[in-house]
Design a protein around this motif. Structure first.
Motif, PDB file in Angstrom:
ATOM      1  N   GLY A 131     -15.262 -36.861 -27.523  1.00 55.13           N
ATOM      2  CA  GLY A 131     -16.701 -37.037 -27.498  1.00 55.13           C
ATOM      3  C   GLY A 131     -17.053 -38.481 -27.785  1.00 55.13           C
ATOM      4  N   ASP A 132     -18.175 -38.924 -27.185  1.00 58.99           N
ATOM      5  CA  ASP A 132     -18.637 -40.286 -27.404  1.00 58.99           C
ATOM      6  C   ASP A 132     -19.120 -40.409 -28.827  1.00 58.99           C
ATOM      7  N   GLY A 133     -18.339 -41.121 -29.650  1.00 61.02           N
ATOM      8  CA  GLY A 133     -18.690 -41.238 -31.045  1.00 61.02           C
ATOM      9  C   GLY A 133     -17.962 -40.258 -31.929  1.00 61.02           C
TER      10      GLY A 133
ATOM     11  N   THR B  81     -19.450 -31.572 -38.407  1.00 57.74           N
ATOM     12  CA  THR B  81     -18.070 -31.605 -38.890  1.00 57.74           C
ATOM     13  C   THR B  81     -17.436 -30.256 -38.637  1.00 57.74           C
ATOM     14  N   THR B  82     -16.242 -30.252 -38.060  1.00 57.39           N
ATOM     15  CA  THR B  82     -15.474 -29.025 -37.875  1.00 57.39           C
ATOM     16  C   THR B  82     -14.094 -29.218 -38.466  1.00 57.39           C
ATOM     17  N   ILE B  83     -13.550 -28.132 -38.970  1.00 57.11           N
ATOM     18  CA  ILE B  83     -12.159 -28.117 -39.426  1.00 57.11           C
ATOM     19  C   ILE B  83     -11.480 -26.991 -38.669  1.00 57.11           C
ATOM     20  N   ALA B  84     -10.538 -27.364 -37.814  1.00 58.99           N
ATOM     21  CA  ALA B  84      -9.944 -26.390 -36.905  1.00 58.99           C
ATOM     22  C   ALA B  84      -8.434 -26.459 -36.979  1.00 58.99           C
ATOM     23  N   GLY B  85      -7.783 -25.409 -36.499  1.00 57.12           N
ATOM     24  CA  GLY B  85      -6.326 -25.378 -36.474  1.00 57.12           C
ATOM     25  C   GLY B  85      -5.837 -23.969 -36.661  1.00 57.12           C
ATOM     26  N   PRO B  86      -4.548 -23.741 -36.879  1.00 61.88           N
ATOM     27  CA  PRO B  86      -3.589 -24.841 -36.924  1.00 61.88           C
ATOM     28  C   PRO B  86      -3.230 -25.350 -35.537  1.00 61.88           C
ATOM     29  N   ASP B  87      -3.028 -26.634 -35.443  1.00 65.58           N
ATOM     30  CA  ASP B  87      -2.588 -27.261 -34.202  1.00 65.58           C
ATOM     31  C   ASP B  87      -1.457 -28.210 -34.550  1.00 65.58           C
ATOM     32  N   ASP B  88      -0.312 -28.025 -33.939  1.00 68.86           N
ATOM     33  CA  ASP B  88       0.857 -28.841 -34.264  1.00 68.86           C
ATOM     34  C   ASP B  88       1.159 -28.745 -35.763  1.00 68.86           C
ATOM     35  N   SER B  89       1.096 -27.520 -36.283  1.00 68.25           N
ATOM     36  CA  SER B  89       1.502 -27.169 -37.642  1.00 68.25           C
ATOM     37  C   SER B  89       0.521 -27.620 -38.721  1.00 68.25           C
ATOM     38  N   SER B  90      -0.682 -28.059 -38.353  1.00 66.22           N
ATOM     39  CA  SER B  90      -1.616 -28.467 -39.389  1.00 66.22           C
ATOM     40  C   SER B  90      -3.044 -28.282 -38.904  1.00 66.22           C
TER      41      SER B  90
ATOM     42  N   ARG C 236     -16.673 -26.887 -28.305  1.00 66.28           N
ATOM     43  CA  ARG C 236     -15.606 -26.113 -28.930  1.00 66.28           C
ATOM     44  C   ARG C 236     -14.238 -26.656 -28.553  1.00 66.28           C
ATOM     45  N   SER C 237     -14.039 -26.973 -27.266  1.00 66.31           N
ATOM     46  CA  SER C 237     -12.730 -27.498 -26.865  1.00 66.31           C
ATOM     47  C   SER C 237     -12.486 -28.862 -27.476  1.00 66.31           C
ATOM     48  N   ARG C 238     -13.527 -29.669 -27.593  1.00 67.36           N
ATOM     49  CA  ARG C 238     -13.360 -30.985 -28.213  1.00 67.36           C
ATOM     50  C   ARG C 238     -13.071 -30.862 -29.701  1.00 67.36           C
ATOM     51  N   ALA C 239     -13.462 -29.745 -30.321  1.00 71.13           N
ATOM     52  CA  ALA C 239     -13.204 -29.511 -31.739  1.00 71.13           C
ATOM     53  C   ALA C 239     -11.972 -28.650 -31.941  1.00 71.13           C
ATOM     54  N   ARG C 240     -11.067 -28.643 -30.943  1.00 72.26           N
ATOM     55  CA  ARG C 240      -9.799 -27.916 -31.044  1.00 72.26           C
ATOM     56  C   ARG C 240     -10.042 -26.437 -31.324  1.00 72.26           C
ATOM     57  N   ASN C 241     -11.025 -25.888 -30.563  1.00 67.86           N
ATOM     58  CA  ASN C 241     -11.319 -24.452 -30.570  1.00 67.86           C
ATOM     59  C   ASN C 241     -11.885 -23.948 -31.884  1.00 67.86           C
ATOM     60  N   ALA C 242     -12.517 -24.828 -32.646  1.00 69.14           N
ATOM     61  CA  ALA C 242     -13.233 -24.361 -33.832  1.00 69.14           C
ATOM     62  C   ALA C 242     -14.405 -23.497 -33.401  1.00 69.14           C
TER      63      ALA C 242
END
Length: 841
Positions: A22-24, A199-208, A234-240
């Motif tokens: 995302g821009d920014g 702010t999003t907190i998403a995962g796990p992705d690549d073990s974290s 959602r995709s930009r936030a790693r599926n959060a």
């Protein structure tokens, strides 16, 4: 490197990742342990704008480039819902790093202009044919593209494979959606000109887990912020699935609002904005006179606030005024600008909401300002953007300067002070096709004086050729898309990349480098590239030709492991080494287990030889699993049956700790710190897997000490399964230093918990806190225990501190304090003066 040119180049080069971040946006790297890294402040995000209608093909569009463009991207545009091709879709591509300088000013990005709007206004245009295909010629192997068709939209970033001149890609158009935020004050009235932060907190992705932040705004007169292309959030936030949205103001923030990303809310989301004021910062010279800016000349104001996450940057206008909005009332604000000679000022924001305060930011009295006139060999003035490199003892840097119609420029930077004798080089490009690098070395025979230092006419001549040759693989094929750098010997056996050298690599792998020839030794360094093994730098004599840079392809190793729910696989450390030596320098990547409990760990660019694979816990010397004598052949994928389905089940037991505050909310930022409470090694084999959540690998119960800023330290016995640890808020005290400090100087306090048994600082560093004090304003301190704390003081200007050896008190007994009490720290004047005298300017 403090240069606006470099920042703009990086922005354009990174435009392709806009659709990932995302821009920014700012995506923080996955946190490997519970210690956590500081998260940088988010940049302002996309500007509020309503969706634009389809642009007609006749709208001021640049024609497709000639067939001589070295790379071709064949892109098929289809609908996401059914895969049907889309005819007549408009594809837009912005300038590349190689061509943006050649764009006229009217086709450059305007201040505050959304990047996509900029590309659709000034970018090259293509339209898809009846089969949905469009062939885009480009001068780089990477391409960022935006596509619109009616109410459908897509964007992507594509890169050609090594050695290929063209490639086939697909873009799937999705129905465009918007998300609306409504910024209001405490009375419900709309607030104009503010941003909000998601702010999003998403995962796990690549073990974290990972944290993603965006800034949206500014709000319009109705307080509305319209986020376009919200279907991509959602995709930009790693599926959060959710994000927390709060006011992006300088100073203390308001409460966050939770927003779902799937499905997106249909109604506007109300965000409460705390009372805010505005600042108008006027640039002044050392004498207090207005400091205005010529066309193309830029200066950036950096703004930070106490109690605020990150900061903000604003650009001074031609009138020498930078306007800062959304400043929390009564917040303590720091203003600084390197382009004003490192000027800095601390102010207090207005107390009343809506007020505007005007302040002056003055060039320091000892700043040495460079001016001069850039001319060609024939004496004609040179106009436009150029690079200038400055070197003074123990310091240096590169800056961007802009020469006006008469060739004149001005440069004020924190590096240059009265008394300096800098080495100066100016670089630019000729108007030839292709352009030829220009260079002018300057020998300064006098020291810089405070104020204006006019260098007179600076003649830029064609730069001499340093070296030329070709890049090729071991099989003789051309190496394409490889980055080369020129390094110079800065001291015996010390080398540094020479930013003054210009390297151009052609599509066929041939290269040429230009730069000044001097007495220093030179060598060619190769940047990291896909499956190429690291190469040793190649020494050359200035003027060398036909130098061959030969690359060797590395191998791929991808063992698989079996895990189950009770296997703490995120915590395991995987290493690949040559026998008992250090691990190889290639990057390792692991994947989450699939439905069969099989996970993969992969290494790329492995050189030929024998290796040892080990699985262990951080801090443990004896591995849980080891495979020796793995034979790797260069350039081939490894197939060793011993590396298939290595069983990790039952090796260690898994424990989860959820650390929350008294209101049951996870403590996420700054993250808690876990350490052993038994006096053993301080590290705990754990992995952050979410906000306030940690996964531990244990063979037996362990006493864990948990610390978090603002909370009392506590111990917890780790057990298998899930456990919740509630932290108690710590009392707050105030620290104030009684000392007079020079400008741009601060006191650094290190407050460490003492072991009650030994009276010494705990070796684990539990509950150690560090504070920076640059004024007589009290600073907040919340100790985690009622014990004894030792104080250390240093004074710093920049990054190099000097200890202050004498001060009072040197120890704090928390049990004797009253919450809210102010503790006076008084450095000895003689010791403080001695430390200040040792600081480097």
């Amino acid at each position: 490197m403090r240069t606006l040119l470099a920042a703009l180049v990086l922005l354009i080069a990174a435009a392709g990742t806009w659709w990932l971040l995302g821009d920014g946006d700012e995506t923080v790297a996955p946190t490997p342990t519970s210690s956590g890294d500081a998260i940088a402040s988010p940049a302002p995000g996309p500007r509020e704008s309503a969706p634009l209608p389809d642009a007609p093909s006749t709208r001021d569009a640049i024609e497709s480039p000639p067939a001589s463009v070295p790379y071709v991207f064949r892109i098929k545009v289809v609908r996401d819902d059914d895969g049907a091709p889309v005819e007549g879709a408009e594809l837009r591509v912005g300038p590349s790093e190689m061509t943006w300088r050649n764009w006229p000013l009217e086709r450059r990005r305007a201040k505050g202009e959304d990047y996509e709007d900029y590309v659709f206004r000034a970018g090259r245009v293509w339209r898809s044919d009846p089969s949905g295909q469009a062939s885009i010629g480009h001068d780089e192997i990477a391409l960022a593209v935006f596509v619109r068709s009616g109410d459908l939209h897509a964007g992507g970033h594509f890169r050609l494979e090594d050695g290929k001149q063209s490639g086939d890609f697909e873009l799937r158009l999705m129905r465009d959606a918007t998300l609306v935020f409504l910024a209001v004050d405490d009375s419900g009235a709309p607030v104009e000109g503010v941003y909000v932060r998601a702010t999003t907190i998403a995962g796990p992705d690549d073990s974290s887990w990972s944290t993603t932040r965006w800034g949206f705004g500014p709000s319009n007169a109705a307080g509305r912020i319209t986020v376009r292309h919200a279907q991509t959030l959602r995709s930009r936030a790693r599926n959060a699935l959710v994000c927390d949205v709060s006011a992006n103001v300088l100073g203390p923030e308001g409460e966050a609002v939770r927003v779902t990303l799937d499905p997106l809310p249909a109604d506007p989301i109300t965000v409460r904005i705390p009372p805010c004021a505005r600042l108008e910062v006027v640039a002044l010279d050392a004498n207090g006179a207005p400091w205005t800016f010529a066309p193309g000349e830029h200066a950036v104001l950096s703004v930070t606030a106490s109690g605020s996450f990150g900061g903000r940057s604003e650009v001074f206008g031609a009138d020498g005024v930078a306007r800062v909005g959304a400043v929390a009332c009564n917040a303590k604000i720091n203003l600084s600008c390197d382009q004003l000679g490192g000027a800095e000022l601390n102010v207090r924001a207005p107390e009343r909401a809506g007020d505007t305060m005007r302040v002056g930011l003055r060039v320091p009295a000892d700043a040495a300002v460079l001016t001069g006139r850039l001319v060609a060999v024939d004496g004609n003035p040179l106009r436009g953007e150029f690079d200038i490199t400055l070197r003074v003892p123990n310091a240096g840097g590169d800056w961007n300067i802009t020469a006006g119609e008469d060739g004149r420029f001005r440069l004020a930077t924190q590096l240059l002070r009265a008394g300096a004798i800098p080495t100066i080089q100016v670089f630019g490009e000729s108007q030839d096709k292709p352009p030829r690098p220009l260079v002018a070395p300057l020998v300064i025979a006098r020291t810089m004086a405070a104020g204006i230092n006019d260098l007179g006419n600076i003649v830029l001549a064609p730069a001499p050729e340093l070296v030329s040759g070709r890049i090729e693989w071991n099989d003789g094929s051309a190496g394409k898309g490889i980055d080369l750098f020129i390094e110079r010997e800065t001291e015996p056996r010390g080398w540094r990349s020479d930013s003054t050298a210009r390297v151009r690599v052609a599509a066929d792998g041939t290269f040429v480098a230009w730069g000044l020839r001097d007495q220093r030794q030179c060598r060619i360094a190769v940047g990291q590239f896909k499956d190429a093994l690291p190469t040793d730098p190649i020494a050359f004599a200035p003027g060398a030709r036909d130098v061959v840079v030969r690359l060797e392809r590395g191998s791929t190793l991808e063992p698989t492991f079996l895990v189950d729910h009770d296997t703490p696989w995120r915590t395991f450390k995987f290493s690949l080494s040559r026998g008992a030596s250090e691990p190889v320098g290639s990057s390792m990547r692991r994947t989450a287990p699939d439905d069969a409990g099989r996970m993969r760990v992969g290494w790329r660019t492995i050189p030929a030889g024998k290796f040892r694979l080990a699985v262990s816990l951080p801090g443990e010397r004896v591995p849980l699993v080891a495979v020796d004598d793995i034979v790797v052949s260069g350039g081939l994928a490894l197939d060793d049956p011993r590396l298939r389905d290595i069983d990790l089940r039952g090796r260690m037991q898994r424990c989860e700790l959820l650390i929350v505050d008294p209101d049951e909310r996870p403590i996420a930022e700054p993250p808690p710190r876990l350490s052993r409470a038994d006096g053993g090694p301080s590290s705990v084999p754990c992995q952050a897997i979410g906000p306030g959540r940690f996964e531990l690998a244990l063979s037996s119960p362990m006493d864990v000490s948990i610390t978090a800023p603002g909370y009392r330290m506590r111990e917890h016995r780790a057990v298998a399964g899930l456990a919740t640890v509630r932290m108690e808020r710590a009392p707050e005290y105030r620290l104030r230093c009684r000392a007079t400090l020079p400008p741009r100087t601060a006191l650094r306090l290190r407050i460490s918990l003492l072991d009650p048994r030994t009276g010494r600082v705990e070796p684990q560093g539990r509950d150690e806190q560090r504070l920076a004090i640059d004024s007589d304003e009290p600073m907040s301190w919340s100790p985690g225990t009622d014990g004894s704390y030792a104080i250390e003081i240093a004074v710093a200007r920049g990054a190099a501190p000097e200890r202050v050896t004498s001060f009072e008190p040197t120890r704090i007994e928390v049990r004797t304090l009253i919450p809210g009490q102010i503790i006076e720290i008084v450095p000895d004047p003689v010791a403080l003066a001695a430390a200040l005298a040792k600081l480097k300017d």
